[in-house]
Scaffold this motif. Structure first.
Motif, PDB file in Angstrom:
ATOM      1  N   LEU A 102     -37.806  49.923  27.686  1.00 51.42           N
ATOM      2  CA  LEU A 102     -38.674  48.637  27.598  1.00 51.42           C
ATOM      3  C   LEU A 102     -39.325  48.593  26.264  1.00 51.42           C
ATOM      4  O   LEU A 102     -39.204  49.638  25.328  1.00 51.42           O
ATOM      5  CB  LEU A 102     -40.002  48.754  28.690  1.00 51.42           C
ATOM      6  CG  LEU A 102     -41.209  49.642  28.514  1.00 51.42           C
ATOM      7  CD1 LEU A 102     -42.255  49.336  29.368  1.00 51.42           C
ATOM      8  CD2 LEU A 102     -40.742  51.287  28.889  1.00 51.42           C
ATOM      9  N   PRO A 103     -39.769  47.418  25.865  1.00 47.02           N
ATOM     10  CA  PRO A 103     -40.202  47.320  24.445  1.00 47.02           C
ATOM     11  C   PRO A 103     -41.141  48.138  23.937  1.00 47.02           C
ATOM     12  O   PRO A 103     -41.978  48.531  24.974  1.00 47.02           O
ATOM     13  CB  PRO A 103     -40.666  45.707  24.533  1.00 47.02           C
ATOM     14  CG  PRO A 103     -39.847  44.904  25.689  1.00 47.02           C
ATOM     15  CD  PRO A 103     -39.831  46.127  26.750  1.00 47.02           C
ATOM     16  N   GLU A 104     -41.059  48.547  22.935  1.00 41.64           N
ATOM     17  CA  GLU A 104     -41.971  49.497  22.069  1.00 41.64           C
ATOM     18  C   GLU A 104     -43.444  49.174  22.338  1.00 41.64           C
ATOM     19  O   GLU A 104     -44.384  49.987  22.175  1.00 41.64           O
ATOM     20  CB  GLU A 104     -41.666  49.668  20.727  1.00 41.64           C
ATOM     21  CG  GLU A 104     -42.292  50.719  20.168  1.00 41.64           C
ATOM     22  CD  GLU A 104     -41.917  52.286  20.610  1.00 41.64           C
ATOM     23  OE1 GLU A 104     -42.950  52.942  20.909  1.00 41.64           O
ATOM     24  OE2 GLU A 104     -41.044  52.521  20.581  1.00 41.64           O
ATOM     25  N   ASP A 105     -43.638  47.815  22.274  1.00 44.98           N
ATOM     26  CA  ASP A 105     -45.197  47.257  22.225  1.00 44.98           C
ATOM     27  C   ASP A 105     -45.681  46.873  23.688  1.00 44.98           C
ATOM     28  O   ASP A 105     -46.763  46.327  23.862  1.00 44.98           O
ATOM     29  CB  ASP A 105     -45.250  46.018  21.387  1.00 44.98           C
ATOM     30  CG  ASP A 105     -44.496  44.909  21.710  1.00 44.98           C
ATOM     31  OD1 ASP A 105     -43.460  45.169  22.652  1.00 44.98           O
ATOM     32  OD2 ASP A 105     -44.639  43.705  21.085  1.00 44.98           O
ATOM     33  N   SER A 106     -44.900  47.306  24.461  1.00 40.40           N
ATOM     34  CA  SER A 106     -45.172  47.041  26.088  1.00 40.40           C
ATOM     35  C   SER A 106     -46.430  47.659  26.335  1.00 40.40           C
ATOM     36  O   SER A 106     -46.431  48.904  26.552  1.00 40.40           O
ATOM     37  CB  SER A 106     -44.143  47.113  26.983  1.00 40.40           C
ATOM     38  OG  SER A 106     -44.588  47.042  28.134  1.00 40.40           O
ATOM     39  N   PRO A 107     -47.321  47.051  26.830  1.00 42.57           N
ATOM     40  CA  PRO A 107     -48.780  47.689  27.707  1.00 42.57           C
ATOM     41  C   PRO A 107     -48.087  48.597  28.723  1.00 42.57           C
ATOM     42  O   PRO A 107     -49.088  49.304  29.221  1.00 42.57           O
ATOM     43  CB  PRO A 107     -49.628  46.537  28.139  1.00 42.57           C
ATOM     44  CG  PRO A 107     -48.478  45.391  28.251  1.00 42.57           C
ATOM     45  CD  PRO A 107     -47.360  45.647  27.284  1.00 42.57           C
ATOM     46  N   LEU A 108     -46.888  48.513  29.452  1.00 47.67           N
ATOM     47  CA  LEU A 108     -46.675  49.287  30.498  1.00 47.67           C
ATOM     48  C   LEU A 108     -46.244  50.690  29.790  1.00 47.67           C
ATOM     49  O   LEU A 108     -46.272  51.742  30.817  1.00 47.67           O
ATOM     50  CB  LEU A 108     -45.305  48.579  31.135  1.00 47.67           C
ATOM     51  CG  LEU A 108     -45.549  47.644  32.100  1.00 47.67           C
ATOM     52  CD1 LEU A 108     -44.468  47.132  32.560  1.00 47.67           C
ATOM     53  CD2 LEU A 108     -46.559  48.100  33.279  1.00 47.67           C
ATOM     54  N   ASN A 109     -46.079  50.969  28.689  1.00 45.71           N
ATOM     55  CA  ASN A 109     -45.379  52.088  28.307  1.00 45.71           C
ATOM     56  C   ASN A 109     -46.472  53.648  28.731  1.00 45.71           C
ATOM     57  O   ASN A 109     -45.918  54.527  29.206  1.00 45.71           O
ATOM     58  CB  ASN A 109     -45.315  52.382  26.635  1.00 45.71           C
ATOM     59  CG  ASN A 109     -43.892  51.784  26.251  1.00 45.71           C
ATOM     60  OD1 ASN A 109     -42.977  52.355  26.720  1.00 45.71           O
ATOM     61  ND2 ASN A 109     -43.905  50.755  25.390  1.00 45.71           N
TER      62      ASN A 109
END
Length: 231
Positions: A212-219
């Motif tokens: 997923l994107p590096e800036d996703s809050p899901l990380n």
């Protein structure tokens, strides 16, 4: 991939709450039914891609109705037919060419929709993380195809063995090297992705990757789910 459902996929999908899901590779439908049950509860749609599904398709169409969309074709032919999706599970043809180009098509979709989806990939560890497998070698252009044989795989050995694990499919003669394996495909895609991406990995049950994107809050949520999954 269904082995990850209770401890990983279900918590991830509940946190993300996708409205449009793609599943590449349904096999007997064990994971497909779980995804479709989610779609019924969350008013979502599941697009299932498999040229030869091994579950009761007519029953699924009757029971799940418009929540279930089936594409009986190769993934690289079917994916462009789906305009947008916010989650995709990749568990189809476990080789560099197919996975790399599946991710390229995901990226192209994201550029049009403005949202890179949550991606789950099976077989990022042994035996296919660094070794190609082909259900039908002719579906992969020759220049991207590793030398392969109908022989099996044993842990710790690059050489193929008669009658060993997965001897009934075409396995690359050697492990590692360029353009060889699922994890290699993911890493190569990440290097040229227009969107900076983060890859989370589990190494049990043939491996699971979450991209997923590096800036996703899901990380941090994904990290927590994987770290406490027990796998």
């Amino acid at each position: 991939m269904h082995r990850f459902w209770e401890k990983v996929i279900k918590p991830v999908i509940t946190a993300h709450q996708p409205k449009s899901i793609v599943e590449i590779g349904s096999l007997s439908g064990l994971n497909t039914v779980k995804l479709l049950d989610y779609c019924q509860h969350y008013d979502a749609v599941c697009h299932v891609i498999d040229p030869l599904p091994k579950f009761e398709v007519e029953w699924a169409q009757l029971w799940y109705g418009e929540k279930f969309k089936l594409y009986q074709d190769l993934s690289l032919n079917a994916l462009p037919q789906i305009e947008s999706y916010d989650m995709i599970l990749i568990d189809g043809d476990h080789n560099w060419y197919t996975v790399y180009h599946e991710l390229k098509q995901v990226s192209e979709m994201a550029e049009k929709s403005g949202q890179f989806p949550l991606v789950l990939l099976h077989d990022t560890a042994w035996p296919y993380g660094r070794r190609d497998m082909y259900y039908n070698p002719e579906t992969v252009p020759e220049e991207f195809r590793q030398p392969c044989e109908l022989k099996g795989i044993v842990p710790g050995s690059s050489a193929l063995v008669e009658g060993a694990f997965n001897w009934m499919v075409h396995n690359a003669v050697h492990e590692y090297g360029e353009r060889n394996g699922v994890l290699t495909a993911v890493e190569d895609f990440m290097k040229q992705s227009p969107v900076p991406l983060r890859l989370h990995l589990l190494h049990s049950n043939n491996g699971l990757g979450v991209l997923l994107p590096e800036d996703s809050p899901l990380n941090p949520i994904i990290s927590f789910i994987l770290d406490t999954s027990g796998f």
